[in-house]
Design a protein around this motif. Structure first.
Motif, PDB file in Angstrom:
ATOM      1  N   GLU A  37      -0.871  38.745-102.119  1.00  0.00           N
ATOM      2  CA  GLU A  37       0.225  39.354-102.878  1.00  0.00           C
ATOM      3  C   GLU A  37       1.459  38.466-102.822  1.00  0.00           C
ATOM      4  O   GLU A  37       2.124  38.235-103.824  1.00  0.00           O
ATOM      5  N   ARG A  41       6.568  42.493 -98.156  1.00  0.00           N
ATOM      6  CA  ARG A  41       5.330  43.107 -98.629  1.00  0.00           C
ATOM      7  C   ARG A  41       4.754  44.054 -97.571  1.00  0.00           C
ATOM      8  O   ARG A  41       4.277  45.132 -97.897  1.00  0.00           O
ATOM      9  N   PHE A  62       6.463  47.279 -97.391  1.00  0.00           N
ATOM     10  CA  PHE A  62       6.093  48.116 -98.522  1.00  0.00           C
ATOM     11  C   PHE A  62       4.744  48.783 -98.260  1.00  0.00           C
ATOM     12  O   PHE A  62       4.565  49.971 -98.494  1.00  0.00           O
ATOM     13  N   ALA A  80      -4.839  40.591 -98.074  1.00  0.00           N
ATOM     14  CA  ALA A  80      -4.195  41.116 -99.268  1.00  0.00           C
ATOM     15  C   ALA A  80      -2.723  40.737 -99.272  1.00  0.00           C
ATOM     16  O   ALA A  80      -2.162  40.344-100.291  1.00  0.00           O
ATOM     17  N   MET A  93       2.570  45.369-109.083  1.00  0.00           N
ATOM     18  CA  MET A  93       1.154  45.489-109.406  1.00  0.00           C
ATOM     19  C   MET A  93       0.954  45.784-110.886  1.00  0.00           C
ATOM     20  O   MET A  93       1.583  46.697-111.419  1.00  0.00           O
ATOM     21  N   ASP A 142       6.163  47.829-107.757  1.00  0.00           N
ATOM     22  CA  ASP A 142       5.801  46.970-106.638  1.00  0.00           C
ATOM     23  C   ASP A 142       5.120  45.684-107.105  1.00  0.00           C
ATOM     24  O   ASP A 142       4.551  44.958-106.307  1.00  0.00           O
ATOM     25  N   ARG A 166      -6.152  40.766-116.191  1.00  0.00           N
ATOM     26  CA  ARG A 166      -5.429  40.399-117.419  1.00  0.00           C
ATOM     27  C   ARG A 166      -6.404  40.158-118.553  1.00  0.00           C
ATOM     28  O   ARG A 166      -6.129  40.459-119.707  1.00  0.00           O
ATOM     29  N   LEU A 185      -6.920  39.259-110.345  1.00  0.00           N
ATOM     30  CA  LEU A 185      -5.754  39.393-111.207  1.00  0.00           C
ATOM     31  C   LEU A 185      -6.049  38.782-112.567  1.00  0.00           C
ATOM     32  O   LEU A 185      -5.726  39.348-113.608  1.00  0.00           O
ATOM     33  N   ARG A 199      -5.987  47.132-103.320  1.00  0.00           N
ATOM     34  CA  ARG A 199      -4.936  46.555-102.503  1.00  0.00           C
ATOM     35  C   ARG A 199      -5.299  45.131-102.077  1.00  0.00           C
ATOM     36  O   ARG A 199      -4.462  44.249-102.044  1.00  0.00           O
ATOM     37  N   ASP A 200      -6.580  44.894-101.731  1.00  0.00           N
ATOM     38  CA  ASP A 200      -6.925  43.560-101.244  1.00  0.00           C
ATOM     39  C   ASP A 200      -7.514  42.719-102.369  1.00  0.00           C
ATOM     40  O   ASP A 200      -8.563  42.138-102.239  1.00  0.00           O
ATOM     41  N   PHE A 201      -6.795  42.698-103.474  1.00  0.00           N
ATOM     42  CA  PHE A 201      -7.308  41.928-104.596  1.00  0.00           C
ATOM     43  C   PHE A 201      -7.145  40.432-104.325  1.00  0.00           C
ATOM     44  O   PHE A 201      -6.409  40.023-103.442  1.00  0.00           O
ATOM     45  N   ASN A 245      -3.543  44.544 -93.621  1.00  0.00           N
ATOM     46  CA  ASN A 245      -4.508  43.768 -94.403  1.00  0.00           C
ATOM     47  C   ASN A 245      -3.854  42.452 -94.793  1.00  0.00           C
ATOM     48  O   ASN A 245      -3.292  42.301 -95.866  1.00  0.00           O
TER      49      ASN A 245
END
Lengths: 883, 191
Positions: free
Chosen positions: B61, B39, B42, B57, A161, A159, A134, A130, A123-125, B54
């Protein structure tokens, strides 16, 4: 600036910071010193220090947005279970990585029973995550191997992702599997070799895994290991944009126990980093523990341990018994701190394990005499081997007292026999053994010095003179014959061969009809011819080889059925053809090699895969390839070489340590690669990689040998040149820096050797050009300047050498280009750019002047035409900006 | 506006706002605000509750989505985080003000309550106190205020904060120490 002159807040800030850094009991004394006559400043700082004490430990400003706790993270993960990604419903989490999360998943259609793994980002990428995600997708798409978990699909969830659908491996980590199934050491090694094959396959696709560890190597219920998680893997040919950033990121995500020293240091990870990690896995697999215990260490401490401490040799798991020496050595070689001392490839590591299982000598053995001799005797339980051992023991003792010994005739004969044994029998026997170069030099030096001493007293003894001729021939071979494992002194070799040849000539003059003397003279002349040709004197080589051939032909007529004689004739004929090809007599040269090839083929038909015949035939193919290449008949080169390479490979399996055989294979591979550059560049690339593998193996077993080092350098240089042509600058730099490293070593050992210096300068210049293309201007300038320096240092000795003069101009031109590159980069400051343009113009002019001088002397070569044009263009561009 | 236009927009706006264009920054902030809210809801939908958020994140995002398929540039990300810190601060302060106003009986809040639903449970008083003290610190030491903003309102770590501000981690640590002491004293004086 004094404290007084600072704005008030600055003074407060500095005083506070300094006071805060001190233990609280020292602060009052500090403030007394720091704020004399400034009660306002002092009061402010004291009040802030007090507030600092109050706030410490409180949660004021504890961000409400701090990273979620582990429990919350699990909750989040739990919430995803049951959701649908692509056509798959997520089940439990089966893996957690630095950036990704892996769920087992099932198809939404219950009839589809295949279970898959779905990998998604945490979640906290971060944006880097990313990109790596890829990258992983791209990498996996390239990999198709039974021991690598397959990529089935990829996409983007509702979503936003991204996700990857992977083959699900229902298994356990490699080490756990071995323990649970109670595998024997031999079974463990076999399993590990399969893993090596998978990693090697990745490397062959130019992919470095960078995170090999047991939890990424799962063994399925079927017993088949599968490699997983290419999450931080890297494509070797990519990354021209931001290799440094990638490395930084890599550093954050390294697995402490398995990462290599270079990964700790934040250097670029290479295939050898994977070799290291596999070494850790192997260590653990064999011994049940890891080489280093890093538990409880800080990152800095762990780095120190991994980079500096040599681990204890592994001991057998459970029993604590000693592991076989070879296994320990294989593991420790893979774990070398210095990447260059590790196995050059995973294939080599696997090969050594295979050899160990098969009782063959391993490549990783250090160059110790006892080991070589041990294996040598073990495999050749013949008289020669025993004699060699006895002789070795005697060299120090008996030969040292040879002078006294020679005083009586009986002792003289004994010593002479010993010297001959040393020189001829043993020398021939170990000629093709790797790692013997230094030993052989000692052997030959002592024996020759000894025979020299004896010959003073017995000038009229023809047998002794024949022995001396043989001794000089051996010495020449050892000293610098490029055909054999040598010490790299070509001029020395020529002198020795000349000496031998004149002795043979005298002997022949005494008995012109003696077939043994005729044969010996022809053989020595042919050797001298080859050495002269290597030194660029093809005219003399042709005369000598022609005479040798005539002699051998006459002998053949007397002894028509003698296959040894036929083989010898064919070999000399092919050599003569080669000299002719290089001297510009292409047609007769090709005809010579054609006749020789036919003769050798017919001999080989009778004794298939006979070693010496096979080697001679391969040489002949190499010579023919030169002629075909000069005529641009590249497809014919491939036809010519392929069967020879196949034969040598076949033979190589039975003679894993035969030096000449592997070098011949290498020579064929390089010729093949050069031809394929015109026909099939990707295959040329693979061919060069194979050449590098072979030459690295040779250096590993025979590092003292100049020829092996030179071969390695030239393999890398071929590869680097090809990559440069393909504009793949990053990998070109890697290959060329390997080449230049070896070339520098060679040049340092023997600054007289023109070709080593020239090759070094060329590599440096190419590296400069690649760096300039990557906008690394400082590096480009540095490298081009180094190339110029090497050429200049050679100028002193080679004033008249047109090639060096012209190439010096090329290097200067490259330096000009490097300066111009920096000047034209918009990031360069204007003043700097001006200075760079001036330097570029000076280099361009010096380069052009050098070529013009050669042209005036009528020595200009077409070869430089495009470089001259480039320099002129560069100069014009720089001058137009200066005006 | 199509998605494609929005994509190229955000990059252009970010660069303009980094170059000091106030109107561009307002547009970015508006877009970012919307995106953050979407976000966050969600996230909450997945979570079940919004105990913590968070933000790091979330912001990333949002950044990726606003950046569309394009590979985000490092510089853009830094600008984005700076702007995001501002947006988060405004959002939290506005929300705290509205709730405080509602509690004090200042009438019906002018935004539906659910709009703040995605925010973590905060002590409204603390958020407002920090915000006001931070405004005063800003006048004294701009960089320290930025450090607090990034660390408190976006939840960035020291290293990330240093990266965004282009200073060393040691500087961020020193700034953070003094700023905390200063804010503590300031809040005490004003309460």
């Amino acid at each position: 600036m004094t404290q007084q002159a600072l704005p008030e807040w600055e003074r407060i800030r500095r005083t506070f910071e300094e006071a805060e850094s001190l233990p609280s009991e020292e602060r009052t004394a500090f403030l007394d010193r720091a704020c004399p006559g400034q009660p306002g400043l002092r009061a402010e700082v004291e009040s802030l220090l007090a507030a600092h004490e109050r706030v410490t430990g409180q949660d004021l400003l504890a961000s409400p947005f701090a990273a979620p706790s582990a429990a919350e993270e699990r909750e989040f993960e739990a919430a995803r279970i049951g959701t649908v990604v692509g056509s798959y419903r997520l089940c439990e989490v089966v893996g957690r990585g630095g950036m990704g999360l892996v769920h087992r998943a099932e198809h939404v259609d219950p009839r589809m029973t295949q279970r898959v793994a779905v990998k998604c980002l945490r979640r906290d990428f971060r944006p880097d995550d990313l990109r790596r995600f890829r990258e992983e997708q791209r990498i996996l798409a390239r990999l198709e191997h039974p021991n690598i978990a397959r990529l089935l699909d990829a996409g983007v969830a509702e979503d936003g992702m991204p996700f990857l659908i992977l083959e699900y491996v229902d298994g356990m980590p490699l080490t756990e599997y071995a323990r649970a199934h109670g595998l024997t050491t031999s079974q463990r090694i076999e399993l590990f070799e399969t893993v090596c094959a998978a990693v090697q396959a990745a490397h062959e696709s130019l992919i470095v895994h960078r995170d090999l560890k047991p939890s990424n190597i799962l063994v399925g219920r079927d017993g088949r290991p599968r490699l997983l998680d290419f999450g931080i893997a890297k494509l070797l040919e990519e990354g021209s944009g931001e290799p440094a950033a990638l490395t930084r990121t890599g550093q954050h995500v390294l697995t402490p126990e398995y990462a290599s020293p270079e990964q700790y240091r934040g250097e670029t990870a290479s295939t050898r980093s994977d070799v290291y990690s596999l070494g850790v896995v192997l260590y653990e697999l064999l011994s049940g523990r890891r080489p280093h215990d890093l538990a409880g260490l800080t990152a800095a401490q762990a780095e120190r341990v991994v980079c500096e401490e040599t681990p204890r040799p592994p001991r057998a798991a459970g029993t604590g018994r000693e592991l076989a020496d070879d296994l320990v050595l294989i593991t420790m070689t893979a774990l070398s701190k210095d990447g260059a001392r590790r196995y050059a490839s995973v294939a080599q590591l696997a090969e050594d394990l295979r050899r160990h299982r098969g009782g063959l000598p391993i490549l990783a053995r250090p160059d110790t005499l006892t080991y070589r001799t041990g294996k040598f005797v073990a495999r050749n339980r013949g008289a020669i081997a025993a004699a060699a051992l006895v002789a070795l023991a005697l060299v120090a003792g008996v030969v040292a007292t040879a002078r006294q010994a020679a005083q009586t005739e009986r002792r003289f004969e004994q010593v002479r026999a010993l010297a001959n044994t040393l020189l001829v029998d043993i020398q021939d026997e170990i000629r093709d053994q790797p790692g013997m170069t230094t030993f052989r030099r000692k052997l030959v030096e002592r024996a020759t010095a000894h025979l020299d001493g004896l010959s003073g007293d017995t000038r009229d003894d023809p047998a002794l003179r024949a022995e001396l001729a043989a001794a000089y021939e051996k010495l020449g071979e050892l000293e610098g014959d490029p055909q054999f494992a040598s010490l790299g002194n070509l001029a020395g070799a020529i002198a020795r061969y000349r000496h031998a040849d004149s002795l043979r000539a005298l002997l022949l003059a005494e008995a012109p009809a003696d077939p043994a003397r005729r044969r010996a003279r022809a053989s020595t002349s042919a050797r001298l011819a080859m050495a002269l040709s290597w030194n660029g004197d093809n005219d003399s080589a042709m005369v000598l080889a022609g005479r040798a051939l005539a002699e051998l032909a006459a002998l053949s007529r007397a002894l028509p059925g003698d296959p040894v004689l036929r083989a010898h004739s064919a070999r000399v004929r092919s050599e003569l053809g080669w000299y002719r090809i290089w001297a510009g007599q292409a047609e007769p040269g090709m005809e010579d090699t054609r006749v020789a090839a036919a003769a050798l083929d017919s001999l080989l038909a009778r004794s298939p895969d006979e070693l010496e015949l096979s080697l001679a035939r391969a040489d002949c193919a190499i010579y023919r390839s030169d002629g075909l290449k000069f005529a641009a008949r590249y497809a014919n080169v491939v036809e010519e070489l392929e069967p020879q390479i196949a034969r040598l490979e076949r033979l190589g399996r039975d003679h894993p340590l035969h030096v000449r055989l592997h070098r011949k294979r290498l020579g064929c591979l390089k010729q093949l690669g050069e031809a394929l550059e015109w026909l099939d560049p990707p295959r040329a690339l693979r061919t060069y990689e194979e050449a590098i593998r072979v030459s690295r193996e040779q250096v590993l077993v025979d590092g003292d040998n100049f020829s092996t080092r030179r071969n390695l350098a030239s393999s890398y240089s071929h590869l680097g040149g090809l990559l440069l042509d393909q504009r793949r600058y990053e990998p070109a730099l890697v290959a060329l820096s390997e080449a230049s490293e070896a070339q520098r070593w060679l040049f340092e050992q023997d600054a007289q050797n023109h070709s080593d210096g020239s090759n070094l300068a060329t590599s440096l210049m190419w590296m400069g050009q690649a760096s300039a293309k990557l906008s690394r201007h400082e590096r480009a300038i540095e490298l081009a300047a180094a190339a110029v320096r090497v050429r200049e240092s050679m100028l002193a000795r080679l004033t008249g050498d047109a090639a060096n003069l012209g190439n010096l101009s090329s290097a200067r031109g490259a330096l000009g280009e490097a300066y111009r590159g920096r000047a034209e980069d918009p990031r360069t400051a204007r003043q700097q750019a001006g200075a760079d343009r001036a330097r570029a113009a000076a280099e361009y002019r010096a380069a052009i002047e050098g070529w013009e001088r050669l042209e005036k002397e009528g020595r200009r070569m077409e070869f430089w035409a495009s470089s001259i044009a480039n320099c002129r263009r560069g100069l014009a561009a720089v001058e137009s900006r200066t005006r | 506006m199509t998605a494609g236009e929005a994509d190229s927009d955000i990059t252009r706006l970010l660069r303009e706002s980094a170059g000091g264009d106030a109107a561009a920054r307002d547009r970015v902030m508006a877009m970012l605000y919307d995106e953050l809210r979407r976000r966050a809801r969600f996230q909450r939908h997945l979570h079940g509750r919004a105990q913590t958020l968070n933000t790091t994140a979330l912001v990333h995002e949002a950044f990726l989505r606003l950046g569309g398929g394009a590979q985000p540039q490092w510089q853009d990300r830094i600008h984005f985080l700076r702007v995001a810190a501002r947006v988060m601060r405004n959002v939290l302060v506005d929300h705290a003000r509205r709730r405080t106003a509602a509690k004090r009986g200042g009438g019906v809040p002018d935004v539906p309550y659910e709009d703040g639903e995605w925010l973590p449970e905060l002590k409204d008083g603390e958020v407002l106190a920090i915000h006001e003290a931070l405004e005063r610190l800003e006048a004294l030491d701009e960089r320290q205020a930025r450090v607090v903003e990034l660390r408190y309102f976006v939840g960035l770590e020291v290293a990330e904060t240093a990266e965004v501000l282009g200073v060393s981690a040691a500087t961020v640590k020193r700034d953070w120490t003094l700023a905390r002491a200063w804010l503590q004293r300031d809040i005490e004086r004003h309460s």
